[in-house]
Scaffold this active site. Sequence first.
Site, PDB file in Angstrom:
ATOM      1  N   HIS A 114      74.416   7.031  -6.350  1.00 54.79           N
ATOM      2  CA  HIS A 114      73.594   6.317  -7.328  1.00 54.79           C
ATOM      3  C   HIS A 114      72.144   6.727  -7.132  1.00 54.79           C
ATOM      4  O   HIS A 114      71.687   6.849  -6.005  1.00 54.79           O
ATOM      5  CB  HIS A 114      73.742   4.798  -7.134  1.00 54.79           C
ATOM      6  CG  HIS A 114      73.280   4.014  -8.319  1.00 54.79           C
ATOM      7  ND1 HIS A 114      71.948   3.813  -8.599  1.00 54.79           N
ATOM      8  CD2 HIS A 114      73.979   3.397  -9.307  1.00 54.79           C
ATOM      9  CE1 HIS A 114      71.847   3.102  -9.714  1.00 54.79           C
ATOM     10  NE2 HIS A 114      73.055   2.835 -10.170  1.00 54.79           N
ATOM     11  N   ASP A 164      80.997   1.496 -10.318  1.00 54.52           N
ATOM     12  CA  ASP A 164      82.112   2.010 -11.109  1.00 54.52           C
ATOM     13  C   ASP A 164      83.353   2.306 -10.279  1.00 54.52           C
ATOM     14  O   ASP A 164      84.424   2.534 -10.831  1.00 54.52           O
ATOM     15  CB  ASP A 164      81.694   3.296 -11.840  1.00 54.52           C
ATOM     16  CG  ASP A 164      80.683   3.002 -12.921  1.00 54.52           C
ATOM     17  OD1 ASP A 164      80.855   1.989 -13.611  1.00 54.52           O
ATOM     18  OD2 ASP A 164      79.715   3.766 -13.075  1.00 54.52           O
TER      19      ASP A 164
HETATM   20  N1  COA Z   1      80.096  13.303  -5.090  1.00 53.17           N
HETATM   21  C1  COA Z   1      79.754  14.302  -4.257  1.00 53.17           C
HETATM   22  N2  COA Z   1      78.501  14.574  -3.898  1.00 53.17           N
HETATM   23  C2  COA Z   1      77.539  13.799  -4.391  1.00 53.17           C
HETATM   24  C3  COA Z   1      77.831  12.748  -5.269  1.00 53.17           C
HETATM   25  C4  COA Z   1      79.166  12.503  -5.615  1.00 53.17           C
HETATM   26  N3  COA Z   1      79.512  11.529  -6.440  1.00 53.17           N
HETATM   27  N4  COA Z   1      76.681  12.133  -5.636  1.00 53.17           N
HETATM   28  C5  COA Z   1      75.695  12.811  -4.999  1.00 53.17           C
HETATM   29  N5  COA Z   1      76.228  13.811  -4.261  1.00 53.17           N
HETATM   30  C6  COA Z   1      75.483  14.761  -3.434  1.00 53.17           C
HETATM   31  C7  COA Z   1      74.727  15.756  -4.301  1.00 53.17           C
HETATM   32  O1  COA Z   1      75.547  16.867  -4.594  1.00 53.17           O
HETATM   33  C8  COA Z   1      73.583  16.111  -3.430  1.00 53.17           C
HETATM   34  O2  COA Z   1      74.045  17.000  -2.460  1.00 53.17           O
HETATM   35  P1  COA Z   1      73.100  18.190  -1.917  1.00 53.17           P
HETATM   36  O3  COA Z   1      71.890  17.514  -1.339  1.00 53.17           O
HETATM   37  O4  COA Z   1      73.933  18.900  -0.895  1.00 53.17           O
HETATM   38  O5  COA Z   1      72.767  19.029  -3.115  1.00 53.17           O
HETATM   39  C9  COA Z   1      73.258  14.801  -2.736  1.00 53.17           C
HETATM   40  O6  COA Z   1      74.480  14.052  -2.731  1.00 53.17           O
HETATM   41  C10 COA Z   1      72.169  13.994  -3.384  1.00 53.17           C
HETATM   42  O7  COA Z   1      72.589  13.651  -4.678  1.00 53.17           O
HETATM   43  P2  COA Z   1      71.671  13.723  -5.958  1.00 53.17           P
HETATM   44  O8  COA Z   1      72.201  14.767  -6.888  1.00 53.17           O
HETATM   45  O9  COA Z   1      70.230  13.799  -5.600  1.00 53.17           O
HETATM   46  O10 COA Z   1      71.910  12.318  -6.596  1.00 53.17           O
HETATM   47  P3  COA Z   1      71.338  11.848  -7.977  1.00 53.17           P
HETATM   48  O11 COA Z   1      70.563  10.629  -7.699  1.00 53.17           O
HETATM   49  O12 COA Z   1      70.652  12.926  -8.713  1.00 53.17           O
HETATM   50  O13 COA Z   1      72.660  11.523  -8.801  1.00 53.17           O
HETATM   51  C11 COA Z   1      74.499  10.352  -9.650  1.00 53.17           C
HETATM   52  C12 COA Z   1      73.171  10.270  -8.889  1.00 53.17           C
HETATM   53  C13 COA Z   1      74.995   8.936  -9.930  1.00 53.17           C
HETATM   54  C14 COA Z   1      74.301  11.068 -11.017  1.00 53.17           C
HETATM   55  C15 COA Z   1      75.510  11.128  -8.793  1.00 53.17           C
HETATM   56  O14 COA Z   1      75.655  10.463  -7.556  1.00 53.17           O
HETATM   57  C16 COA Z   1      76.851  11.282  -9.474  1.00 53.17           C
HETATM   58  O15 COA Z   1      77.023  12.190 -10.292  1.00 53.17           O
HETATM   59  N6  COA Z   1      77.846  10.403  -9.157  1.00 53.17           N
HETATM   60  C17 COA Z   1      79.135  10.461  -9.768  1.00 53.17           C
HETATM   61  C18 COA Z   1      79.127   9.837 -11.131  1.00 53.17           C
HETATM   62  C19 COA Z   1      79.089   8.320 -11.076  1.00 53.17           C
HETATM   63  O16 COA Z   1      79.863   7.694 -10.369  1.00 53.17           O
HETATM   64  N7  COA Z   1      78.176   7.749 -11.874  1.00 53.17           N
HETATM   65  C20 COA Z   1      78.015   6.328 -11.964  1.00 53.17           C
HETATM   66  C21 COA Z   1      76.686   5.883 -11.436  1.00 53.17           C
HETATM   67  S1  COA Z   1      76.607   4.106 -11.460  1.00 53.17           S
END
Ligand code: COA
Length: 384
Positions: free
Chosen positions: A265, A321
Amino acid sequence: MSEYLPGLAGVPATQSNISDIDGEKGILSYRGYPIEQLAEQSTFEETTLLLLDGKLPSQTHLDEFAIKLRRNRRVQYHITDLMKTFPPSGHPMEMLQTAVASLGMFYPGGECLTGGECQDLDYIHNMTVKIIARMGTLVAMWEHIRQGYEPPEPRDGYSYAENFLYMFTREKPDPLLAHIMDVCLILHAEHTINASTFSVLVNASTLASPNSVIAAALAALSGPLHGGANQKVVEMLEDIGSPDKAEEYIDKRLANKEVIWGMGHREYKTKDPRAKILEKLVDKLMEARGGAVNPMFETAKMVEKICEDRLAQKGVYANVDFYSGILYTEMGIPADQFTAIFAIARSAGWLAHWREQLSDNRIFRPTQVYAGEPVRDYTPIELR
Ligand code: COA
């Protein structure tokens, strides 16, 4: 020149008293009350009033509000007729957006939304009640209409959560499932300034009608980057099949740089407090059923354990979620309706922000960093 920050990341878009997140500590509060206490002791009706008014209501005020919600659940037959013309394959979020916008045509009066002291508070209050009351009705009705059946009428004797489950399934709601739905509605009711709530502010600031404001918020929520991850979680758990297959599946996804749905998140760097509450509800349901629940429950637990091992060091934990979809599945709700259920709950927060914006309104008119051509002369077509 102002600095351009894509997605306005970290740029305050408003000042609000409605909710707050401490992402490091994993705290979410509505009007200062921690989400855990609301989930434990409140109801969706009471939490809605708290979000709207800023304070916990007296018993009399709550009773009056609950009665108003019940009296406003029915929708005009024109709307039912309209919904029957929609293609059954249409997505519930598009149905909801169209139906909510159409409902606005029955309630003119938005010209009173002039901001400041000129507002008609009765209009604002009545429209708030009408929209929140009917969101659940519309989503439940669509489940029947899209299958070619007449939708059931709402039941006055039921709470919001009970009535939604009754209308959705046509069955007397199971008390534990109705309690779980009530908590899910509380947990999804508000979450500071995300994309859909920001769209509420922008549209409210133009003094658009409340139905148009909520229709715009529904559009924003319908996108896969906002609502909808819980549907993906259920599909992922079904794909995995059983707990013993989880490790291989997760490792393969991570090796392919694919996200694990329901994990991570932007705001929380620890486990989402709402996921903790939902996990406890999963346990409660499993216990009540003597373990006789969808095998997805066990698979989900295993996926979370493996993800904790692989992703905790990145601050990636289960989000809201992760467990909501499996709870909805247990209630007999198909996955494509999950975002619409999210929207039912979020209408409370959206309308609280609508009212907050109107109480101190200035139209949104951000600036831009122009990166196009400088001013130049028009070239006649024969010279191009
Ligand atoms: N699965 C695997 N790896 C994940 C991840 C996930 N769900 N969420 C984050 N990461 C990893 C990223 O790849 C990144 O890795 P890196 O540093 O090696 O590149 C690291 O964790 C940091 O993540 P980041 O991309 O900065 O997080 P964000 O804040 O930009 O993205 C979300 C947040 C919610 C978009 C992301 O966590 C995601 O796509 N989650 C899955 C979708 C989901 O459940 N959405 C509902 C949100 S309520």
